[in-house]
Design an enzyme around this catalytic site. Structure first.
Site, short mmCIF file in Angstrom:
data_model
loop_
_atom_site.label_atom_id
_atom_site.label_comp_id
_atom_site.label_asym_id
_atom_site.label_seq_id
_atom_site.Cartn_x
_atom_site.Cartn_y
_atom_site.Cartn_z
CG ASP A 1 -1.76 -1.23 1.32
OD1 ASP A 1 -2.21 -1.72 0.28
OD2 ASP A 1 -1.94 -1.73 2.44
CE LYS B 1 3.34 -2.40 -4.44
NZ LYS B 1 2.92 -2.10 -3.07
N GLY C 1 -4.21 -4.32 -4.40
CA GLY C 1 -5.19 -3.35 -4.90
C GLY C 1 -4.42 -2.11 -5.27
CG HIS C 2 -1.37 -2.13 -7.56
ND1 HIS C 2 -0.46 -2.79 -8.33
CD2 HIS C 2 -1.06 -2.47 -6.28
CE1 HIS C 2 0.36 -3.50 -7.57
NE2 HIS C 2 0.00 -3.33 -6.32
CB THR C 3 -5.56 3.36 -5.82
OG1 THR C 3 -6.08 2.44 -4.87
CG2 THR C 3 -6.59 4.45 -6.10
CD GLN D 1 0.86 -8.67 -2.39
OE1 GLN D 1 1.59 -9.30 -3.10
NE2 GLN D 1 -0.39 -8.42 -2.70
P1 IMP Z 1 -2.53 -12.82 1.82
O1 IMP Z 1 -1.56 -12.25 0.87
O2 IMP Z 1 -3.97 -12.62 1.41
O3 IMP Z 1 -2.23 -14.25 2.18
O4 IMP Z 1 -2.40 -12.02 3.20
C1 IMP Z 1 -1.24 -12.13 4.02
C2 IMP Z 1 -0.89 -10.79 4.67
O5 IMP Z 1 -0.47 -9.89 3.65
C3 IMP Z 1 -2.05 -10.09 5.37
O6 IMP Z 1 -1.53 -9.38 6.49
C4 IMP Z 1 -2.57 -9.12 4.34
O7 IMP Z 1 -3.25 -8.03 4.93
C5 IMP Z 1 -1.26 -8.69 3.71
N1 IMP Z 1 -1.43 -8.23 2.33
C6 IMP Z 1 -1.64 -8.99 1.23
N2 IMP Z 1 -1.73 -8.21 0.13
C7 IMP Z 1 -1.55 -6.95 0.54
C8 IMP Z 1 -1.49 -5.70 -0.16
O8 IMP Z 1 -1.62 -5.60 -1.38
N3 IMP Z 1 -1.29 -4.61 0.62
C9 IMP Z 1 -1.12 -4.68 1.97
N4 IMP Z 1 -1.15 -5.82 2.65
C10 IMP Z 1 -1.36 -6.95 1.95
#
Ligand code: IMP
Length: 427
Positions: free
Chosen positions: A13, A16, A40-42, A223
């Protein structure tokens, strides 16, 4: 050879999407190399605001080719609905391709993600429940189904049959839940195959040809480093590597073919999901940052945990990625604050440490050591030239550069493309 990778340097977040959208104007190819629809890329552009989950953020430029790389785990239903939405908003998606080696998220991955999270109780990771972890487990366990398998429905049947039998045993015998139907999944994925097959190909051949023609390629991370399975706050992280090193593996390029690694840092710190966050502010300043920055998850809408910039974590991020420059985003979110803190070390077990510990149990006990800087208390959203930033904002940026150990090439002061201070161009 203009090939640049954009890497989330904190807990995701970092903004990017906007940076990639901006750089994509000069890129011939944009390749997503990791994660799935947990991202989620805004992107805010003249067509409006878009929240992309799988489609690379280069999709908005008519001359840019977008690739979903082999390192991504792809939920076909999500991609198809994203394509439909983009098309309904007049965005042309005809230049989108999918690596035949990208793994597919299957309905049982989503079911298992949910069951496992529920069974962890207060030790849950706080995943997005999109099936990301279980899909990467299958990739490594060699039981995954790949986009290329959609090109031959008999191969799809042969891959799905044993995989589902095994998953149904786990779902029914271990967790006591209802088995999933082979016929339903198979017919659903055959339908996806009909729609997605024209997009699926060996994207490494496309990229190699692009390199031969000296065309620019942008590798889009998802991420952030602190969620990396090796270097993040294990086990509170995601299941694919958001790191610079994985920009190669997840796209099919060699390390010597990438010449710029841009680390994207927010001017403060946020996190969604569980796990340690030493600089988290559980007070009115944290709430103010959340409200002013509208810090809510793009995918899950969960309120993000907000805190001061963590230089201990940032130094780790720089060290293990070798950033060549950094982008500092959301500087404007701090515009109203009178005092701003930066965490330069942690106090733990009577000692002050400067390196980010590997253990989440230790991190949970770390107390931040702060240095304090004056806030600039002036709006920055309309500034486009670095020297025109208020001197106290320049001082903050300079201090971040010093402690990260890397110069900034971009500073973002708002959501829109043009709200960016370009100090050094990447392409
Ligand atoms: P997962 O990727 O859904 O397995 O989630 C694992 C951890 O990564 C959790 O704490 C999510 O909130 C975090 N996470 C996964 N994708 C994102 C992202 O795009 N932004 C921020 N946190 C993320």
């Amino acid at each position: 050879m203009p090939v640049a990778a954009v890497i989330g340097a904190q807990w995701g977040d970092e903004g990017k999407g906007k940076i990639v959208d901006m750089l994509a104007e000069k890129a011939r190819y944009v390749v997503r190399f990791s994660g799935g629809d947990n991202a989620g890329h805004t992107v805010v552009n003249p067509l409006g605001e878009f929240k992309l989950r799988l489609t690379p953020s280069g999709i908005f430029y008519p001359s840019t080719i977008s690739i979903i790389g082999n390192g991504v785990v792809l939920n076909p239903a999500v991609l198809l609905s994203e394509i439909e939405e983009l098309n309904s908003r007049k965005v042309d998606t005809s230049r989108l391709y999918i690596s035949d080696r990208a793994h597919l998220i299957m309905p049982y991955h989503i079911v298992i993600d949910g069951i496992e999270e529920d069974s962890l109780g207060d030790k849950a990771i706080g995943t997005t429940r999109k099936g990301i972890g279980p899909a990467y487990v299958d990739k490594v366990a060699r039981t995954g189904i790949r986009a290329g398998d959609l090109l031959d429905k008999e191969v799809l049947r042969e891959r799905l049959t044993p995989a589902l039998e095994h998953k149904n045993k786990i779902i029914t015998k271990v967790f006591g839940k209802k088995a999933l139907s082979f016929d339903e999944i198979y017919s659903q994925y055959c339908e996806y195959a009909d729609r997605l097959s024209p997009l699926i190909c060996d994207t490494t051949v496309m990229l190699a040809a692009a390199l031969d023609r000296n065309e620019s390629i942008l590798l889009e991370g998802a991420q952030g480093v602190l969620l990396d399975p090796d270097f993040g706050t294990y086990p509170y992280g995601t299941s694919s590597s958001p790191m610079a090193g994985n920009a190669c593996l997840g796209s099919g390029l060699g390390p010597n073919q990438i010449n710029h690694f841009l680390g994207v840092f927010k001017a403060f710190q946020t996190r969604v999901g569980a796990g340690p966050m030493p600089t988290e502010l559980k007070d009115e300043i944290g709430d103010a940052i959340r409200e002013y920055g509208q810090e809510y998850g793009t995918v899950t809408r969960r309120p993000r945990r907000c805190g001061w910039f963590d230089a201990v974590a940032a130094r780790l991020s720089k060290r293990v990625n070798g950033f060549t420059s950094v982008a500092i985003t959301r500087l404007d979110v701090l515009d109203k604050l009178a005092r701003i803190k930066i965490c330069t070390g942690y106090k733990v077990n009577g000692e002050t440490i400067e390196n980010f510990p590997a253990s989440s149990a230790i991190l949970e006990k770390c107390q931040p050591v702060y240095e304090e800087l004056p806030g600039w208390e002036k709006p920055t959203g309309n500034i486009r030239i670095y020297k025109e930033l208020p001197p106290k904002a320049q001082r903050y940026v300079k201090r971040l550069e010093e402690i990260i150990g890397c110069p900034s090439s971009l500073i973002s002061v708002g959501k829109r493309r043009e709200q960016t201070i370009v100090r050094k161009s990447i392409f």
